[in-house]
Design a protein around this motif. Structure first.
Motif, short mmCIF file in Angstrom:
data_model
loop_
_atom_site.label_atom_id
_atom_site.label_comp_id
_atom_site.label_asym_id
_atom_site.label_seq_id
_atom_site.Cartn_x
_atom_site.Cartn_y
_atom_site.Cartn_z
N VAL A 52 0.87 -1.16 0.00
CA VAL A 52 0.00 0.00 0.00
C VAL A 52 0.91 1.21 0.00
N THR A 53 0.79 2.04 -1.02
CA THR A 53 1.70 3.17 -1.20
C THR A 53 0.94 4.47 -1.07
N GLN A 54 1.42 5.31 -0.19
CA GLN A 54 0.85 6.64 -0.04
C GLN A 54 1.80 7.64 -0.69
N SER A 55 1.24 8.55 -1.47
CA SER A 55 2.05 9.36 -2.38
C SER A 55 2.98 10.31 -1.65
N TYR A 69 -7.71 6.39 7.59
CA TYR A 69 -7.72 6.65 9.03
C TYR A 69 -6.85 7.87 9.32
N ARG A 70 -7.11 8.48 10.47
CA ARG A 70 -6.13 9.41 11.00
C ARG A 70 -5.74 8.95 12.40
N GLN A 71 -4.46 9.19 12.71
CA GLN A 71 -3.94 8.79 14.00
C GLN A 71 -3.50 10.02 14.76
N ASP A 72 -4.05 10.19 15.96
CA ASP A 72 -3.67 11.28 16.84
C ASP A 72 -3.35 10.70 18.22
N CYS A 83 -3.61 5.09 5.10
CA CYS A 83 -4.46 4.39 4.14
C CYS A 83 -4.29 2.90 4.38
N ALA A 84 -5.36 2.12 4.18
CA ALA A 84 -5.29 0.67 4.36
C ALA A 84 -6.17 -0.01 3.32
N THR A 97 -9.39 -12.87 8.73
CA THR A 97 -9.55 -12.20 10.01
C THR A 97 -10.00 -10.75 9.88
N GLY A 98 -10.11 -10.26 8.64
CA GLY A 98 -10.38 -8.84 8.46
C GLY A 98 -9.12 -8.00 8.52
N GLU A 99 -7.97 -8.66 8.40
CA GLU A 99 -6.69 -7.94 8.53
C GLU A 99 -6.60 -6.81 7.51
N LEU A 100 -6.18 -5.68 7.99
CA LEU A 100 -5.92 -4.52 7.14
C LEU A 100 -4.42 -4.41 6.88
N PHE A 101 -4.09 -4.00 5.65
CA PHE A 101 -2.71 -3.74 5.27
C PHE A 101 -2.56 -2.23 5.11
N PHE A 102 -1.63 -1.65 5.86
CA PHE A 102 -1.49 -0.21 5.92
C PHE A 102 -0.34 0.30 5.06
#
Lengths: 114, 113
Positions: free
Chosen positions: A4-7, A35-38, A91-92, A100-105
């Motif tokens: 998963v690549t974020q620009s 998502y956002r992480q704070d 992003c995931a 399992t519903g695993e997300l790849f980030f």
């Protein structure tokens, strides 16, 4: 391996600017997420998409929009950036069902709004 | 309404000792429970998961325990290593939910050499 690549890893924008965050995945996953992480708040879901041109609001969609024109690409748009949108954006992607519903980030995009 | 709670924002442990990270949840409909690890300036990476029909799952130094009656999930790391220092998130899934996972607020683990 899933990629998963974020620009953009780091962005600095001014209040009121329009911001685009791009995300691409290469594993043909149906689902994509922003998502956002704070600190102290964990990972909060902004929007997700389970198919091309489909989108669903997450827990904190206000001030954001998304676009999914192709299966592999999911964009997050801040129409008019504000200082309270300074955050780490993640992003995931995942398969539609099973497992399992695993997300790849992706590695994340650190946005600072001045 | 927080469905998943990690009540300890931080934990410090000596190298070689056991680290125990905890997570409480409210909904009995969750069918999978996952742990993710996150280093600064990187995305979270999957660590280990457990199905709701099990009470323990082990992978090397990492063991996850599920206590359904108490609605409690824990991650044990034995022995702890300095490279384990990271933020750990627990996550839960409701079967059939399109939004997939709901995350806790995270626990910063620091393993002291």
């Amino acid at each position: 391996d899933v990629k998963v690549t974020q620009s953009s890893r780091y962005l600095v924008k001014r209040t009121g600017e329009k911001v685009f965050l791009e995300c691409v995945q290469d594993m043909d996953h149906e689902n994509m997420f922003w998502y956002r992480q704070d600190p102290g708040l964990g990972l909060r879901l902004i929007y997700f998409s389970y198919d091309v041109k489909m989108k669903e609001k997450g827990d904190i969609p206000e001030g954001y929009s998304v676009s999914r024109e192709k299966k592999e690409r999911f964009s997050l748009i801040l129409e008019s950036a504000s200082t309270n949108q300074t955050s780490m954006y993640l992003c995931a992607s995942s398969l539609a069902s099973g497992g399992t519903g695993e997300l790849f980030f992706g590695e994340g995009s650190r946005l600072t709004v001045l | 309404d927080q469905q998943v709670k990690q009540n300890s924002p931080s934990l410090s442990v000596q190298e070689g000792r056991i680290s125990i990270l905890n997570c409480d949840y409210t909904n009995s409909m969750f069918d999978y429970f996952l742990w993710y690890k996150k280093y600064p300036a990187e995305g979270p990476t999957f660590l280990i998961s457990i199905s709701s029909i099990k009470d323990k799952n082990e992978d090397g130094r990492f063991t996850v325990f599920l206590n359904k009656s108490a609605k409690h999930l824990s991650l044990h790391i034995v022995p702890s290593q300095p490279g384990d220092s990271a933020v750990y998130f627990c996550a839960v899934r409701i079967s059939g939910s399109a939004r997939q996972l709901t995350f806790g607020s995270g626990t910063q683990l620091t393993v002291l050499p």
